[in-house]
Design an enzyme around this catalytic site. Structure first.
Site, PDB file in Angstrom:
ATOM      1  N   SER A  76       3.417  69.320  23.425  1.00  7.02           N
ATOM      2  CA  SER A  76       2.762  70.170  22.421  1.00  7.02           C
ATOM      3  C   SER A  76       3.149  69.740  21.015  1.00  7.02           C
ATOM      4  O   SER A  76       4.093  68.981  20.815  1.00  7.02           O
ATOM      5  CB  SER A  76       3.112  71.643  22.654  1.00  7.02           C
ATOM      6  OG  SER A  76       4.490  71.824  22.569  1.00  7.02           O
ATOM      7  N   ASP A  77       2.386  70.255  20.060  1.00 12.05           N
ATOM      8  CA  ASP A  77       2.663  69.957  18.663  1.00 12.05           C
ATOM      9  C   ASP A  77       2.222  71.140  17.810  1.00 12.05           C
ATOM     10  O   ASP A  77       1.210  71.780  18.102  1.00 12.05           O
ATOM     11  CB  ASP A  77       1.923  68.695  18.217  1.00 12.05           C
ATOM     12  CG  ASP A  77       2.415  68.224  16.862  1.00 12.05           C
ATOM     13  OD1 ASP A  77       3.520  67.653  16.810  1.00 12.05           O
ATOM     14  OD2 ASP A  77       1.726  68.458  15.848  1.00 12.05           O
ATOM     15  N   THR A  78       3.009  71.432  16.781  1.00 13.72           N
ATOM     16  CA  THR A  78       2.700  72.544  15.874  1.00 13.72           C
ATOM     17  C   THR A  78       2.713  72.057  14.431  1.00 13.72           C
ATOM     18  O   THR A  78       3.608  71.302  14.037  1.00 13.72           O
ATOM     19  CB  THR A  78       3.756  73.671  16.014  1.00 13.72           C
ATOM     20  OG1 THR A  78       3.765  74.145  17.360  1.00 13.72           O
ATOM     21  CG2 THR A  78       3.447  74.848  15.087  1.00 13.72           C
ATOM     22  N   SER A 113      -1.087  72.887  19.471  1.00 14.70           N
ATOM     23  CA  SER A 113      -1.871  72.319  20.569  1.00 14.70           C
ATOM     24  C   SER A 113      -0.945  72.060  21.740  1.00 14.70           C
ATOM     25  O   SER A 113       0.212  71.683  21.555  1.00 14.70           O
ATOM     26  CB  SER A 113      -2.537  71.009  20.153  1.00 14.70           C
ATOM     27  OG  SER A 113      -3.500  71.245  19.150  1.00 14.70           O
TER      28      SER A 113
END
Length: 194
Positions: A76-78, A113
Site C-alpha cells: 500500500s501507499d499513502t 491505495s
C-alpha cells in the site's frame, strides 16, 4: 471470522508501518511481514490517487517470481494531496514545518491505495478522506515536530497523535484511511475472496 475464511491463504503484508501491522492484528488475521526496499518514483504527470495506485502496485513488483500458490501479498501507499501537490514523508525538520504550515487552516485529502497480488492476479483500489485543519500556531507545529518526529508519515503528521487532537476540525471519510489503511475496504475485499 475472517481468519477461518482465509485459512487457505498465506497473507503477506509488505509494510514496515506499525499502524498498518496493527490494523491486520485488529482484524484478527494470521499474516507475515515481508519487507523490500523499493525506490518510490512515479511519473510526474500522475495526480492524486494515480500516484498511490502506481506506487502500491510498484511495491508489489519487488515480489515477482517469489509468490507461491496460496500467497496473497498486500502492499500500500499513502499520500497527502494538497493544492495539487503530493506531500509524502518529510525530508527533515524544515520540510515537516513547511508541510504542516501549508495544511494549517485548510482542507487536504489523504489518499491510500492498496494492492492485492497473487501468483496470477493483481487488484488495486484506493480510498480518499478529506481532513480539515484549524489554524495551527508556529509554536504548536514546532512542539509537535520536536516531540513526535513525524518523519515516517505522509504529510508530516499522524492523526492519532497530539496534532490530530488539537488541529483536526473535520473529517469526511475513513479515519483509519488517514492512518494509512482503509480497513473497512480491506476487510470487504478479503471477505469476498473465494
Amino acid at each position: 471470522m475472517l481468519r477461518e475464511k482465509l485459512k487457505n491463504y498465506n497473507l503477506i503484508l509488505a509494510s514496515g508501518s506499525p499502524r498498518r501491522q496493527q490494523f491486520f492484528k485488529d482484524l484478527d488475521l494470521d499474516f507475515e511481514i515481508r519487507l523490500k526496499e523499493v525506490e518510490e518514483i512515479y511519473p510526474p504527470e500522475l495526480k492524486g490517487f494515480e500516484i498511490t495506485d502506481f506506487l502500491a502496485e510498484l511495491k508489489s513488483y519487488a515480489f515477482d517470481g517469489e509468490l507461491k500458490e496460496n500467497d496473497l501479498l498486500i502492499t500500500s501507499d499513502t499520500i497527502v494531496w494538497h493544492n495539487d501537490i503530493a506531500l509524502g514523508k518529510p525530508k527533515d525538520e524544515q520540510d515537516a514545518f513547511t508541510t504542516l504550515k501549508s495544511l494549517s487552516n485548510a482542507t487536504h485529502e489523504v489518499i491510500t491505495s492498496v494492492c492485492f497480488k497473487t501468483m496470477d492476479t493483481t487488484t488495486v483500489f484506493h480510498e480518499t478522506t478529506k481532513v480539515t485543519f484549524n489554524q495551527i500556531s508556529d509554536e504548536a507545529i514546532h512542539y509537535y515536530i520536536t516531540n513526535y518526529k513525524p518523519y515516517d508519515k505522509a504529510g508530516a503528521y499522524g492523526i492519532q497523535e497530539w496534532i490530530g487532537a488539537i488541529a483536526v476540525s473535520k473529517i469526511e471519510g475513513s479515519y483509519a484511511n488517514v492512518m494509512g489503511m482503509p480497513v473497512d475496504k480491506v476487510y470487504e475485499y478479503l471477505n469476498q475472496l473465494p
